[in-house]
Scaffold this motif. Structure first.
Motif, PDB file in Angstrom:
ATOM      1  N   GLN A  20       0.846  -1.194   0.000  1.00  0.00           N
ATOM      2  CA  GLN A  20       0.000   0.000   0.000  1.00  0.00           C
ATOM      3  C   GLN A  20       0.883   1.246   0.000  1.00  0.00           C
ATOM      4  O   GLN A  20       2.004   1.228   0.507  1.00  0.00           O
ATOM      5  N   GLU A  21       0.363   2.316  -0.521  1.00  0.00           N
ATOM      6  CA  GLU A  21       1.072   3.584  -0.542  1.00  0.00           C
ATOM      7  C   GLU A  21       1.131   4.144   0.883  1.00  0.00           C
ATOM      8  O   GLU A  21       0.147   4.141   1.608  1.00  0.00           O
ATOM      9  N   GLY A  22       2.292   4.625   1.299  1.00  0.00           N
ATOM     10  CA  GLY A  22       2.435   5.236   2.614  1.00  0.00           C
ATOM     11  C   GLY A  22       2.551   4.240   3.754  1.00  0.00           C
ATOM     12  O   GLY A  22       2.405   4.606   4.910  1.00  0.00           O
ATOM     13  N   GLU A  23       2.805   2.986   3.448  1.00  0.00           N
ATOM     14  CA  GLU A  23       2.897   1.945   4.467  1.00  0.00           C
ATOM     15  C   GLU A  23       4.234   2.049   5.200  1.00  0.00           C
ATOM     16  O   GLU A  23       5.259   2.347   4.599  1.00  0.00           O
ATOM     17  N   GLU A  24       4.222   1.818   6.517  1.00  0.00           N
ATOM     18  CA  GLU A  24       5.438   1.804   7.307  1.00  0.00           C
ATOM     19  C   GLU A  24       5.663   0.397   7.829  1.00  0.00           C
ATOM     20  O   GLU A  24       4.724  -0.280   8.224  1.00  0.00           O
ATOM     21  N   VAL A  25       6.933  -0.025   7.832  1.00  0.00           N
ATOM     22  CA  VAL A  25       7.274  -1.385   8.228  1.00  0.00           C
ATOM     23  C   VAL A  25       8.522  -1.337   9.099  1.00  0.00           C
ATOM     24  O   VAL A  25       9.400  -0.507   8.898  1.00  0.00           O
ATOM     25  N   ILE A  26       8.575  -2.232  10.069  1.00  0.00           N
ATOM     26  CA  ILE A  26       9.795  -2.418  10.848  1.00  0.00           C
ATOM     27  C   ILE A  26      10.244  -3.857  10.632  1.00  0.00           C
ATOM     28  O   ILE A  26       9.423  -4.786  10.635  1.00  0.00           O
ATOM     29  N   CYS A  27      11.533  -4.044  10.415  1.00  0.00           N
ATOM     30  CA  CYS A  27      12.030  -5.401  10.165  1.00  0.00           C
ATOM     31  C   CYS A  27      12.108  -6.162  11.489  1.00  0.00           C
ATOM     32  O   CYS A  27      12.053  -5.587  12.576  1.00  0.00           O
ATOM     33  N   GLY A  28      12.230  -7.461  11.393  1.00  0.00           N
ATOM     34  CA  GLY A  28      12.269  -8.304  12.577  1.00  0.00           C
ATOM     35  C   GLY A  28      13.455  -8.024  13.476  1.00  0.00           C
ATOM     36  O   GLY A  28      13.347  -8.046  14.704  1.00  0.00           O
ATOM     37  N   LYS A  29      14.592  -7.740  12.877  1.00  0.00           N
ATOM     38  CA  LYS A  29      15.795  -7.479  13.668  1.00  0.00           C
ATOM     39  C   LYS A  29      15.636  -6.195  14.485  1.00  0.00           C
ATOM     40  O   LYS A  29      15.966  -6.162  15.675  1.00  0.00           O
ATOM     41  N   CYS A  30      15.117  -5.160  13.869  1.00  0.00           N
ATOM     42  CA  CYS A  30      14.907  -3.894  14.575  1.00  0.00           C
ATOM     43  C   CYS A  30      13.791  -4.033  15.611  1.00  0.00           C
ATOM     44  O   CYS A  30      13.860  -3.439  16.682  1.00  0.00           O
ATOM     45  N   PHE A  31      12.766  -4.835  15.307  1.00  0.00           N
ATOM     46  CA  PHE A  31      11.671  -5.051  16.258  1.00  0.00           C
ATOM     47  C   PHE A  31      12.186  -5.773  17.502  1.00  0.00           C
ATOM     48  O   PHE A  31      11.833  -5.423  18.624  1.00  0.00           O
ATOM     49  N   ARG A  32      13.050  -6.765  17.311  1.00  0.00           N
ATOM     50  CA  ARG A  32      13.596  -7.490  18.457  1.00  0.00           C
ATOM     51  C   ARG A  32      14.552  -6.631  19.274  1.00  0.00           C
ATOM     52  O   ARG A  32      14.784  -6.910  20.450  1.00  0.00           O
ATOM     53  N   ALA A  33      15.096  -5.574  18.677  1.00  0.00           N
ATOM     54  CA  ALA A  33      16.000  -4.678  19.402  1.00  0.00           C
ATOM     55  C   ALA A  33      15.241  -3.671  20.273  1.00  0.00           C
ATOM     56  O   ALA A  33      15.843  -2.990  21.097  1.00  0.00           O
ATOM     57  N   LEU A  34      13.934  -3.574  20.098  1.00  0.00           N
ATOM     58  CA  LEU A  34      13.121  -2.661  20.909  1.00  0.00           C
ATOM     59  C   LEU A  34      13.042  -3.159  22.348  1.00  0.00           C
ATOM     60  O   LEU A  34      13.244  -4.344  22.611  1.00  0.00           O
TER      61      LEU A  34
END
Length: 108
Positions: A20-34
């Motif tokens: 979709q246009e304007g979609e934001e995503v976080i990758c798994g590696k960055c998500f696990r670093a939260l």
């Protein structure tokens, strides 16, 4: 325009297929670093959202479905609020406790 969406972490170079246009995503590696609290809250909100979505699909009573839509929309708002916290945590992380942070606090 590209058909790829970058991870919201500016230091991460991963991209994903853009649905979709304007979609934001976080990758798994960055998500696990939260921090664990952010991850757990995000997962909990999504779990509840999907649960209420399944209940809406199973019900045949329109009045019940209307009330369930309201509950599901509240969970969607909580997901959006949590996503804002995740975006802030990724784009401007807290400084680690170390010598540089100590020297800034002291004023040197």
């Amino acid at each position: 325009m590209t058909d790829r969406t970058p991870c919201i972490n500016p230091r991460c170079r991963r991209t994903f297929k853009c649905d979709q246009e304007g979609e934001e995503v976080i990758c798994g590696k960055c998500f696990r670093a939260l921090p664990a609290e952010l991850r757990n809250e995000h997962r909990r909100c999504w779990r509840e959202y999907r649960k209420w979505n399944r209940r809406i699909l199973r019900t045949s009573d329109p009045l019940k479905a209307l009330r369930m839509h309201d509950i599901r929309n509240r969970w969607a708002a909580m997901i959006d609020g949590n996503w804002d916290l995740i975006r802030r945590a990724v784009t401007s992380p807290e400084k680690p406790a170390g010598l540089d942070t100590f020297l800034e606090e002291v004023g040197l």
